[in-house]
Design a protein around this motif. Structure first.
Motif, PDB file in Angstrom:
ATOM      1  N   SER A 144      21.638  42.334 -91.398  1.00 18.14           N
ATOM      2  CA  SER A 144      22.722  43.387 -90.311  1.00 18.14           C
ATOM      3  C   SER A 144      23.664  42.901 -89.814  1.00 18.14           C
ATOM      4  CB  SER A 144      22.002  45.000 -90.289  1.00 18.14           C
ATOM      5  OG  SER A 144      20.955  45.047 -92.287  1.00 18.14           O
ATOM      6  N   LEU A 145      22.920  41.701 -89.426  1.00 18.82           N
ATOM      7  CA  LEU A 145      22.989  41.585 -87.865  1.00 18.82           C
ATOM      8  C   LEU A 145      24.324  40.439 -87.876  1.00 18.82           C
ATOM      9  CD1 LEU A 145      23.014  40.959 -84.851  1.00 18.82           C
ATOM     10  CD2 LEU A 145      21.730  39.237 -85.417  1.00 18.82           C
ATOM     11  N   GLU A 146      24.295  39.786 -89.917  1.00 15.85           N
ATOM     12  CA  GLU A 146      25.279  38.702 -89.837  1.00 15.85           C
ATOM     13  C   GLU A 146      26.405  39.675 -89.873  1.00 15.85           C
ATOM     14  OE1 GLU A 146      28.037  37.027 -92.631  1.00 15.85           O
ATOM     15  OE2 GLU A 146      26.881  38.681 -92.453  1.00 15.85           O
ATOM     16  N   ARG A 147      26.123  40.521 -91.012  1.00 13.32           N
ATOM     17  CA  ARG A 147      27.387  41.835 -90.744  1.00 13.32           C
ATOM     18  C   ARG A 147      27.347  42.753 -89.929  1.00 13.32           C
ATOM     19  NH1 ARG A 147      30.352  41.239 -94.888  1.00 13.32           N
ATOM     20  NH2 ARG A 147      29.659  38.948 -93.657  1.00 13.32           N
ATOM     21  N   TYR A 148      26.747  43.188 -88.758  1.00 13.14           N
ATOM     22  CA  TYR A 148      27.412  43.321 -87.023  1.00 13.14           C
ATOM     23  C   TYR A 148      28.891  42.648 -86.989  1.00 13.14           C
ATOM     24  CZ  TYR A 148      26.895  43.936 -83.100  1.00 13.14           C
ATOM     25  OH  TYR A 148      27.735  44.204 -80.982  1.00 13.14           O
ATOM     26  N   LEU A 149      28.277  41.171 -86.913  1.00 14.75           N
ATOM     27  CA  LEU A 149      28.984  40.046 -86.388  1.00 14.75           C
ATOM     28  C   LEU A 149      30.255  40.047 -86.345  1.00 14.75           C
ATOM     29  CD1 LEU A 149      26.370  37.343 -85.466  1.00 14.75           C
ATOM     30  CD2 LEU A 149      27.568  38.789 -83.658  1.00 14.75           C
ATOM     31  N   ILE A 233      18.770  47.864 -86.674  1.00 13.81           N
ATOM     32  CA  ILE A 233      19.438  48.262 -88.233  1.00 13.81           C
ATOM     33  C   ILE A 233      20.481  50.078 -87.980  1.00 13.81           C
ATOM     34  CG2 ILE A 233      19.827  49.100 -90.465  1.00 13.81           C
ATOM     35  CD1 ILE A 233      17.355  47.434 -90.999  1.00 13.81           C
ATOM     36  N   LEU A 234      20.078  51.039 -87.942  1.00 16.44           N
ATOM     37  CA  LEU A 234      20.256  51.965 -87.238  1.00 16.44           C
ATOM     38  C   LEU A 234      21.188  51.416 -86.450  1.00 16.44           C
ATOM     39  CD1 LEU A 234      20.492  54.905 -88.081  1.00 16.44           C
ATOM     40  CD2 LEU A 234      19.215  55.579 -86.393  1.00 16.44           C
ATOM     41  N   CYS A 235      21.247  51.573 -85.252  1.00 17.64           N
ATOM     42  CA  CYS A 235      22.435  50.855 -83.973  1.00 17.64           C
ATOM     43  C   CYS A 235      23.084  50.079 -84.426  1.00 17.64           C
ATOM     44  CB  CYS A 235      21.349  50.648 -82.773  1.00 17.64           C
ATOM     45  SG  CYS A 235      19.826  51.559 -82.432  1.00 17.64           S
ATOM     46  N   LEU A 236      22.555  48.429 -85.713  1.00 15.25           N
ATOM     47  CA  LEU A 236      24.136  47.921 -86.048  1.00 15.25           C
ATOM     48  C   LEU A 236      24.811  48.681 -86.585  1.00 15.25           C
ATOM     49  CD1 LEU A 236      21.945  44.354 -86.491  1.00 15.25           C
ATOM     50  CD2 LEU A 236      23.198  44.952 -84.793  1.00 15.25           C
ATOM     51  N   TYR A 237      24.283  49.891 -87.674  1.00 17.53           N
ATOM     52  CA  TYR A 237      25.521  50.038 -88.808  1.00 17.53           C
ATOM     53  C   TYR A 237      25.614  51.106 -87.774  1.00 17.53           C
ATOM     54  CZ  TYR A 237      23.401  47.270 -92.429  1.00 17.53           C
ATOM     55  OH  TYR A 237      23.147  46.165 -93.341  1.00 17.53           O
ATOM     56  N   VAL A 238      24.731  51.675 -87.403  1.00 19.31           N
ATOM     57  CA  VAL A 238      26.498  53.051 -86.251  1.00 19.31           C
ATOM     58  C   VAL A 238      27.147  52.340 -85.357  1.00 19.31           C
ATOM     59  CG1 VAL A 238      25.792  54.701 -84.249  1.00 19.31           C
ATOM     60  CG2 VAL A 238      24.046  54.427 -86.068  1.00 19.31           C
ATOM     61  N   THR A 239      27.165  51.046 -84.935  1.00 23.67           N
ATOM     62  CA  THR A 239      27.937  50.576 -84.425  1.00 23.67           C
ATOM     63  C   THR A 239      29.454  50.157 -85.400  1.00 23.67           C
ATOM     64  OG1 THR A 239      26.373  49.681 -82.299  1.00 23.67           O
ATOM     65  CG2 THR A 239      28.254  48.749 -82.874  1.00 23.67           C
ATOM     66  N   ILE A 240      28.396  49.615 -86.500  1.00 21.24           N
ATOM     67  CA  ILE A 240      30.122  48.990 -87.447  1.00 21.24           C
ATOM     68  C   ILE A 240      30.434  50.063 -87.762  1.00 21.24           C
ATOM     69  CG2 ILE A 240      30.191  47.799 -89.399  1.00 21.24           C
ATOM     70  CD1 ILE A 240      27.465  46.448 -89.224  1.00 21.24           C
ATOM     71  N   ALA A 241      30.152  51.324 -87.839  1.00 21.85           N
ATOM     72  CA  ALA A 241      30.896  51.921 -88.197  1.00 21.85           C
ATOM     73  C   ALA A 241      31.669  53.546 -87.634  1.00 21.85           C
ATOM     74  CB  ALA A 241      29.700  53.514 -89.092  1.00 21.85           C
ATOM     75  N   LEU A 242      30.848  52.564 -86.319  1.00 22.73           N
ATOM     76  CA  LEU A 242      32.209  53.441 -85.237  1.00 22.73           C
ATOM     77  C   LEU A 242      33.733  52.638 -85.125  1.00 22.73           C
ATOM     78  CD1 LEU A 242      29.418  54.587 -82.813  1.00 22.73           C
ATOM     79  CD2 LEU A 242      30.545  56.209 -84.107  1.00 22.73           C
ATOM     80  N   ILE A 276      32.455  51.704 -95.550  1.00 22.26           N
ATOM     81  CA  ILE A 276      31.043  52.793 -94.090  1.00 22.26           C
ATOM     82  C   ILE A 276      29.858  53.633 -95.595  1.00 22.26           C
ATOM     83  CG2 ILE A 276      31.621  54.907 -93.702  1.00 22.26           C
ATOM     84  CD1 ILE A 276      33.834  54.500 -92.288  1.00 22.26           C
ATOM     85  N   ARG A 277      31.072  53.659 -97.481  1.00 18.15           N
ATOM     86  CA  ARG A 277      29.960  53.978 -97.920  1.00 18.15           C
ATOM     87  C   ARG A 277      28.535  53.299 -98.235  1.00 18.15           C
ATOM     88  NH1 ARG A 277      34.555  55.444-100.395  1.00 18.15           N
ATOM     89  NH2 ARG A 277      34.774  53.860-101.954  1.00 18.15           N
ATOM     90  N   MET A 278      28.943  51.343 -98.380  1.00 17.80           N
ATOM     91  CA  MET A 278      27.751  50.805 -98.315  1.00 17.80           C
ATOM     92  C   MET A 278      26.812  50.836 -97.171  1.00 17.80           C
ATOM     93  SD  MET A 278      27.605  46.800 -99.545  1.00 17.80           S
ATOM     94  CE  MET A 278      27.289  46.248 -97.727  1.00 17.80           C
ATOM     95  N   LEU A 279      27.002  51.336 -95.841  1.00 25.40           N
ATOM     96  CA  LEU A 279      26.266  50.967 -94.391  1.00 25.40           C
ATOM     97  C   LEU A 279      25.664  52.237 -95.136  1.00 25.40           C
ATOM     98  CD1 LEU A 279      28.920  49.952 -92.096  1.00 25.40           C
ATOM     99  CD2 LEU A 279      27.623  48.434 -93.403  1.00 25.40           C
ATOM    100  N   VAL A 280      26.123  53.541 -94.972  1.00 27.48           N
ATOM    101  CA  VAL A 280      25.197  54.557 -94.899  1.00 27.48           C
ATOM    102  C   VAL A 280      24.395  54.807 -96.665  1.00 27.48           C
ATOM    103  CG1 VAL A 280      25.433  56.631 -95.835  1.00 27.48           C
ATOM    104  CG2 VAL A 280      27.407  55.596 -94.263  1.00 27.48           C
ATOM    105  N   ALA A 281      24.491  53.514 -97.797  1.00 30.57           N
ATOM    106  CA  ALA A 281      23.699  53.790 -98.554  1.00 30.57           C
ATOM    107  C   ALA A 281      22.498  52.783 -98.593  1.00 30.57           C
ATOM    108  CB  ALA A 281      24.329  53.363-100.038  1.00 30.57           C
ATOM    109  N   VAL A 282      22.906  51.754 -97.522  1.00 29.45           N
ATOM    110  CA  VAL A 282      21.677  50.972 -97.291  1.00 29.45           C
ATOM    111  C   VAL A 282      20.535  51.844 -95.616  1.00 29.45           C
ATOM    112  CG1 VAL A 282      21.510  48.742 -95.814  1.00 29.45           C
ATOM    113  CG2 VAL A 282      23.204  48.408 -97.298  1.00 29.45           C
ATOM    114  N   VAL A 283      21.701  52.283 -95.244  1.00 26.85           N
ATOM    115  CA  VAL A 283      20.298  52.967 -93.611  1.00 26.85           C
ATOM    116  C   VAL A 283      19.609  53.877 -95.059  1.00 26.85           C
ATOM    117  CG1 VAL A 283      20.523  53.914 -91.984  1.00 26.85           C
ATOM    118  CG2 VAL A 283      22.051  52.486 -92.024  1.00 26.85           C
ATOM    119  N   VAL A 284      20.694  54.657 -95.637  1.00 23.20           N
ATOM    120  CA  VAL A 284      19.564  55.693 -96.166  1.00 23.20           C
ATOM    121  C   VAL A 284      18.324  55.795 -96.892  1.00 23.20           C
ATOM    122  CG1 VAL A 284      19.586  57.343 -98.073  1.00 23.20           C
ATOM    123  CG2 VAL A 284      21.349  57.643 -95.997  1.00 23.20           C
ATOM    124  N   ALA A 285      18.593  54.537 -98.138  1.00 24.29           N
ATOM    125  CA  ALA A 285      17.716  53.572 -98.584  1.00 24.29           C
ATOM    126  C   ALA A 285      16.464  52.829 -97.887  1.00 24.29           C
ATOM    127  CB  ALA A 285      18.480  52.741-100.041  1.00 24.29           C
TER     128      ALA A 285
END
Length: 341
Positions: A144-149, A233-242, A276-285
């Motif tokens: 997740s950190l790698e995806r964020y970067l 993970i939640l913070c990283l993916y929220v930042t990515i989505a924004l 975004i769909r994949m990020l949401v799926a990852v966090v939910v899962a």
């Protein structure tokens, strides 16, 4: 085994409980005492059959999916990237979790005691299952950190990119995981009940592989290998989505673009939506699979005095156990099937 099989002539349920729970006038056979203290050797078929079917499906799909991930990455040099190294590590940890954990748990449903696989396997299973869990969580966090970067700071990621760096990080994650899981192996023992109670005579039929750990161990495990990674993970993916939403090209800008660029922007927009769909799926899962497992662990410690503890814990254990292994099955789907590459 049903309680009716233990009742003597003209004996009520209260009479049975009194003679098996009264240490002063203890009058229970070994089998009766074990049923009273540990429950049936096997769960009722109406419960165990559907549970077994679900676990077998999870096992087969998880093993096949993760083996395919490993084979595809190994056989295709073009997929030897830092990202796929993380996916390979995740697939290996999920395989270990499925192979060492699920068959043992399934056998316990059919034969809860006595435990017959020996102390070495009892400790080894605790070590590998716990370490594999930690590796999965840490790898998902690192990925997740790698995806964020890659999305938010691509130049920084390019400057620090490299397979050697990714390999070292993965080795460190595995080392930390096994180091932190070692106490679970140390405190896993084959426990026995005394027959009669408090007599000092072990009942060999009561053998059960159990974690005899002090309380802080489970709490620390949940904090550092669930709550902290979950927040990260939640913070990283929220930042990515924004970040993705903020970089969208406005409709007004699109009108002024050339036709060729319009199609390109449309394709880019679809790509952003897919991410975004994949990020949401990852966090939910992540939360759906891991929250019940850690909640059940903490409930077992702090909910023991509740009136319906045993009933709640049994159902929670079944749900948490299934989702615990679903996490190892769903990863190949989320990180590979949902990715066009």
């Amino acid at each position: 085994m049903e309680l009716n099989l233990f009742l003597r002539a003209n004996e009520t349920y209260d009479d049975f409980y009194n003679r098996c729970n009264n240490l002063t006038h203890f009058d229970c056979s070994e089998e009766e005492m074990l049923w009273w203290m540990m429950g049936s050797r096997r769960l009722p078929l109406i419960e165990i059959v559907p549970i077994s079917i679900i676990l077998v499906v999870i096992f087969l799909t998880g093993v096949i999916g993760n083996v395919c991930v490993c084979v595809v990455i190994v056989r295709n040099p073009g997929l030897h990237t830092a990202t796929n190294y993380y996916l390979f590590s995740l697939a290996v940890s999920d395989l270990l979790l499925l192979l060492f954990g699920l068959p043992n748990d399934l056998s316990v449903y059919w034969h809860q005691y006595p435990y017959s696989l020996g102390l070495v396997f009892c400790k080894l299973r605790a070590l590998i299952s716990e370490a594999a869990t930690y590796v999965s969580v840490l790898t998902i966090s690192a990925f997740s950190l790698e995806r964020y970067l890659a999305i938010c700071h691509p130049l920084y990621l390019y400057a620090m990119a490299g397979l050697t760096r990714a390999s070292r990080i993965i080795l460190i994650l595995w080392f930390i995981s096994f180091l932190c899981a070692a106490p679970f192996a140390v405190y896993s023992e084959i426990s026995y009940r005394d027959y009669p109670p408090n007599s000092g005579n072990m009942s060999l039929n009561s053998a059960f592989c159990a974690l005899m750990a002090p309380s802080p161990l489970l709490e620390l495990s949940s904090i550092f290998f669930f709550f902290v990674p979950a927040v990260l993970i939640l913070c990283l993916y929220v930042t990515i989505a924004l970040h993705i939403r903020s970089t969208k090209v406005t409709k007004k800008t699109k009108i002024g673009l050339l036709n060729g660029h319009v199609h390109g922007e449309t394709k880019q927009a679809r790509s952003r939506k897919a991410i975004i769909r994949m990020l949401v799926a990852v966090v939910v899962a992540f939360f759906v699979c891991w929250t019940p497992f850690h909640f059940q662990r903490l409930f077992y410690i702090y909910g023991y005095d509740l009136p319906q503890f045993h009933v709640i814990n049994e159902h929670l254990f079944n749900v948490a156990g299934a989702l615990y292994y679903v996490s190892a099955t769903v990863n190949p789907i989320l990180y590979n099937v949902m990715s066009a590459r």
